[in-house]
Enzyme design. Structure first.
Site, mmCIF file in Angstrom:
data_model
loop_
_atom_site.group_PDB
_atom_site.id
_atom_site.type_symbol
_atom_site.label_atom_id
_atom_site.label_comp_id
_atom_site.label_asym_id
_atom_site.label_seq_id
_atom_site.Cartn_x
_atom_site.Cartn_y
_atom_site.Cartn_z
ATOM 1 N N THR A 54 -14.844 2.147 6.196
ATOM 2 C CA THR A 54 -14.653 3.572 6.298
ATOM 3 C C THR A 54 -15.365 4.356 5.123
ATOM 4 O OG1 THR A 54 -12.199 3.594 7.344
ATOM 5 C CG2 THR A 54 -13.079 5.716 6.212
ATOM 6 N N ARG A 100 -6.928 4.297 12.897
ATOM 7 C CA ARG A 100 -7.349 3.396 13.775
ATOM 8 C C ARG A 100 -6.474 2.716 14.809
ATOM 9 N NH1 ARG A 100 -9.894 -0.843 9.589
ATOM 10 N NH2 ARG A 100 -10.722 -1.725 11.481
ATOM 11 N N LEU A 115 -8.789 3.340 0.944
ATOM 12 C CA LEU A 115 -9.779 3.583 2.101
ATOM 13 C C LEU A 115 -10.378 2.199 2.478
ATOM 14 C CD1 LEU A 115 -11.008 6.619 2.937
ATOM 15 C CD2 LEU A 115 -13.066 6.128 1.750
ATOM 16 N N ASP A 116 -10.415 2.175 3.641
ATOM 17 C CA ASP A 116 -10.702 0.721 4.076
ATOM 18 C C ASP A 116 -12.202 0.424 3.929
ATOM 19 O OD1 ASP A 116 -8.397 0.791 5.379
ATOM 20 O OD2 ASP A 116 -9.252 1.117 7.386
ATOM 21 N N ARG A 117 -12.433 -0.806 3.719
ATOM 22 C CA ARG A 117 -13.898 -1.292 3.548
ATOM 23 C C ARG A 117 -14.874 -0.571 4.674
ATOM 24 N NH1 ARG A 117 -16.545 -6.848 2.759
ATOM 25 N NH2 ARG A 117 -14.349 -7.630 2.240
#
Length: 233
Positions: free
Chosen positions: A63, A161, A59-61
């Site tokens: 998000t 994204r 999970l992206d920073r």
């Protein structure tokens, strides 16, 4: 983040898995720039087990939302197989610039790294890349924006994204793919709303839903979202 905060973010817990509500802006793992990470707080989530849980997927920073943690090695292995085999249903909410003309559809665009540098996570749409499929649906519209539900069928890095940007409606606050400023502004408007994990063969899937994060409430409200039952809403 304090210990009590991460404990309060547990959305689901059993003997194998935890699902937590990861805050936006907190990376899961340490990076070259250092700074606070989720890993630093995972000991608070042992709940009596000898080892801390570990993230079962990315999970992206920037998000927010549902992140599954395996509570021990066997649990991590089982979760890893589920995520690798696309057996997990992942539901994201996003606020995008402009928005699609249609009300629902899918994005089938292969993705590849922008650079040969293995440290680079930036991606691009590339016919020679790995297959990537996202299903989407409009949940609401506001001035200059749309509220989408995004369901990634595949799990490529930065898939949602890149896909949204390639369609001409980048996710709001995206400093890499959407042209948003790197500092200031509302932050990335992408939230991992729900997870469904078919973890036990003879039982219904494990499900969890993360409340709307503070930095997305105003934008969602402008698109018609109302949720008086959610904490802090």
């Amino acid at each position: 983040m304090i210990v009590e905060d991460i404990v309060s973010r547990v959305l689901y817990r059993d003997a194998l898995v935890l699902v937590i509500d990861k805050p936006a802006g907190l990376p899961v793992h340490p990076g070259p720039r250092g700074g606070e990470t989720l890993v630093q707080h995972l000991d608070a989530l042992r709940f009596g087990l000898p080892r801390r849980p570990e993230a079962a997927h990315r999970l992206d920073r920037d998000t927010s939302g549902c992140l599954a943690l395996g509570r021990h090695a066997k649990a991590l292995a089982r979760l890893g197989r589920l995520f690798a085999g696309s057996a997990v249903d992942k539901t994201y909410w996003a606020l995008v610039e402009g928005g699609p003309a249609e009300e629902a559809g899918s994005i089938d665009l292969p993705l590849a790294r922008r650079s040969d540098d293995p440290r680079s996570w930036w991606m691009k749409a590339d016919p020679a890349g790995d297959p990537a499929l996202t299903r989407w649906r409009v949940l609401g519209r506001g001035p200059g924006t749309a509220w989408l539900v995004l369901e990634p069928v595949t799990g490529r890095t930065h898939q949602l994204r890149v896909h949204c940007a390639a369609m001409g409606w980048p996710i709001r606050g995206d400093a890499i793919y959407g042209g948003a400023p790197r500092h200031g502004g509302p932050g990335l408007q992408l939230h991992a709303r729900a997870l469904s994990l078919p973890l036990y063969p003879k039982k219904p899937p494990v499900t969890a839903e993360a409340p709307v994060p503070p930095h997305m409430r105003a934008g969602l409200a402008a698109c018609g979202y109302r949720a008086p039952d959610e904490p802090g809403a």
